[in-house]
Design a protein around this motif. Sequence first.
Motif, short mmCIF file in Angstrom:
data_model
loop_
_atom_site.label_atom_id
_atom_site.label_comp_id
_atom_site.label_asym_id
_atom_site.label_seq_id
_atom_site.Cartn_x
_atom_site.Cartn_y
_atom_site.Cartn_z
N ILE A 168 67.01 -28.14 -14.29
CA ILE A 168 65.21 -27.68 -14.27
C ILE A 168 64.25 -27.24 -14.46
O ILE A 168 63.52 -27.02 -14.38
CB ILE A 168 65.76 -26.22 -16.18
N ARG A 169 63.91 -29.09 -14.57
CA ARG A 169 62.57 -29.46 -14.93
C ARG A 169 62.61 -30.07 -13.12
O ARG A 169 61.14 -29.73 -13.02
CB ARG A 169 63.02 -31.00 -15.46
N ILE A 170 62.81 -31.01 -12.41
CA ILE A 170 63.11 -31.46 -11.04
C ILE A 170 62.78 -29.67 -10.07
O ILE A 170 62.00 -29.58 -9.47
CB ILE A 170 64.87 -31.86 -10.76
N CYS A 171 63.52 -28.85 -10.77
CA CYS A 171 63.47 -27.26 -10.05
C CYS A 171 62.24 -26.84 -9.66
O CYS A 171 61.48 -26.77 -8.86
CB CYS A 171 64.14 -26.75 -10.15
N LYS A 172 61.35 -27.05 -11.09
CA LYS A 172 59.93 -26.93 -11.07
C LYS A 172 59.26 -27.81 -10.07
O LYS A 172 58.08 -26.95 -9.27
CB LYS A 172 59.55 -26.30 -12.79
N GLU A 173 59.29 -29.04 -9.66
CA GLU A 173 58.32 -29.38 -9.44
C GLU A 173 58.69 -29.82 -7.72
O GLU A 173 57.92 -29.68 -6.74
CB GLU A 173 58.47 -31.11 -9.09
N GLU A 174 59.77 -29.08 -7.04
CA GLU A 174 60.00 -28.76 -5.96
C GLU A 174 59.79 -27.87 -5.17
O GLU A 174 59.31 -28.02 -4.30
CB GLU A 174 62.10 -28.83 -5.80
N SER A 175 59.29 -27.07 -6.21
CA SER A 175 58.88 -25.73 -5.54
C SER A 175 57.49 -25.99 -4.71
O SER A 175 56.94 -25.93 -3.67
CB SER A 175 58.71 -24.72 -6.11
N PHE A 176 56.89 -26.91 -5.31
CA PHE A 176 55.38 -27.48 -5.11
C PHE A 176 55.74 -27.70 -3.83
O PHE A 176 54.93 -28.14 -2.91
CB PHE A 176 54.38 -28.72 -6.09
N HIS A 177 56.47 -29.29 -4.21
CA HIS A 177 56.63 -29.85 -2.95
C HIS A 177 56.75 -28.87 -1.20
O HIS A 177 56.72 -29.46 -0.26
CB HIS A 177 57.97 -31.56 -3.19
N ALA A 178 58.07 -27.85 -1.61
CA ALA A 178 58.33 -27.20 -0.83
C ALA A 178 56.61 -26.45 -0.09
O ALA A 178 57.16 -26.48 1.32
CB ALA A 178 59.14 -25.95 -0.90
N ARG A 179 56.18 -26.09 -1.04
CA ARG A 179 54.67 -25.61 -0.70
C ARG A 179 53.99 -26.32 -0.01
O ARG A 179 53.99 -25.90 1.16
CB ARG A 179 54.17 -24.98 -2.17
N GLN A 180 53.57 -27.51 -0.36
CA GLN A 180 52.94 -28.40 0.31
C GLN A 180 53.45 -28.31 1.93
O GLN A 180 52.31 -28.75 2.74
CB GLN A 180 52.60 -29.20 -0.78
N GLY A 181 54.41 -29.24 2.39
CA GLY A 181 54.61 -29.11 3.43
C GLY A 181 54.48 -28.51 4.18
O GLY A 181 54.53 -28.06 5.49
N TYR A 182 54.98 -26.47 3.55
CA TYR A 182 54.97 -26.22 5.09
C TYR A 182 53.57 -25.51 4.66
O TYR A 182 53.15 -24.98 6.19
CB TYR A 182 55.36 -24.10 3.72
N ASP A 183 52.58 -25.35 4.08
CA ASP A 183 51.34 -25.50 4.17
C ASP A 183 50.43 -26.39 4.86
O ASP A 183 49.75 -26.15 5.56
CB ASP A 183 50.90 -25.42 3.08
#
Length: 326
Positions: A168-183
């Motif tokens: 649960i905790r990791i998923c919150k951070e993973e969405s930032f990771h994917a987002r910055q990659g797509y950006d």
Amino acid sequence: MYAQMVQSTGKGVKRLEEMSPQERAFQARIDAGEKIEPKDWMPEGYRKTLIRQISQHAHSEVVGQLPEGNWITRAPTLERKAILLAKVQDEAGHGLYLYAAAETLGVSRADLIDDLLMGRAKYSSIFNYPTLNWADIGAVGWLVDGAAIVNQVALQRTSYGPYSRAMIRICKEESFHARQGYDLMMKMAAGTKAQKAMAQDALNRLWWPALMMFGPPDKDSVHSAQSMAWKIKVMSNDEGRQRFVDQTIPQIEYLGLEVPDKAARLNPETGHYEFTDPDWDEFFAVINGDGPCNADRMRARNKAHDDGAWFRDGLMAHASKQIAAE
Ligand SMILES: [Fe+2]
Ligand SMILES: [Fe+2]
């Protein structure tokens, strides 16, 4: 990153009539959606499978820092460098949560790390591929963390309490990771011709290894059934892969890039994309140590571990002084 299920327990699912009363009660708790906690009774197979899966997952987080860490000193702007630093640091934190979750099952973190450093443990095959140009950093965040999220979101429902809470905790951070990659990919794809070509090249190289992250096809994945019954695994390899392809192809089109799989087609009847399998021989070669960067990754991990010995020794010396002073 996530746990790639590559090893098998080699057995089918235990049938109800083969179970002891204790095992039956345990299975009933899982079927009722209850979480299993560290002090609860659990079958030895459940404990072992979890230790293997969680530690593989932890190793993947830690080794996963290497391909991206490689670009921190070469990030093109201060902003990109700060983003990448934060992201790589998050992965170290994910490793930490996961080693801690594994330790609740009666293993020590030092032993697990030893297994990794001695080459006895597996980690996600994707990290044995190199990051060759700056666009790879975008493609890794978008595709690799994107694939990881598909798995990790599902794993929030896993039956083992500490693992589920870590997810649960990791998923919150993973969405930032994917987002910055797509950006980053959006910037590159909308940039100069050369930048767009770099973005396409990164996508072409990482597409197939990203599909491999979900593990071998269900038909070749003998371990899955028992893991699914125990809710250690909550989504099949093929299901995860399909979900990833369905979410990613429209994102590729939005970037104005070409889908590396020329045969990929949306099936209007099912609403799902049909796509080509990655090269499974390559996948098995990479998980068995024969990928482009396996030796490099192990060398870098071992060096980091050795270079950090003075720091661990210092912490231990400090801790024993504190105890002696009490
Ligand atoms: Fe992560
Ligand atoms: Fe991540």
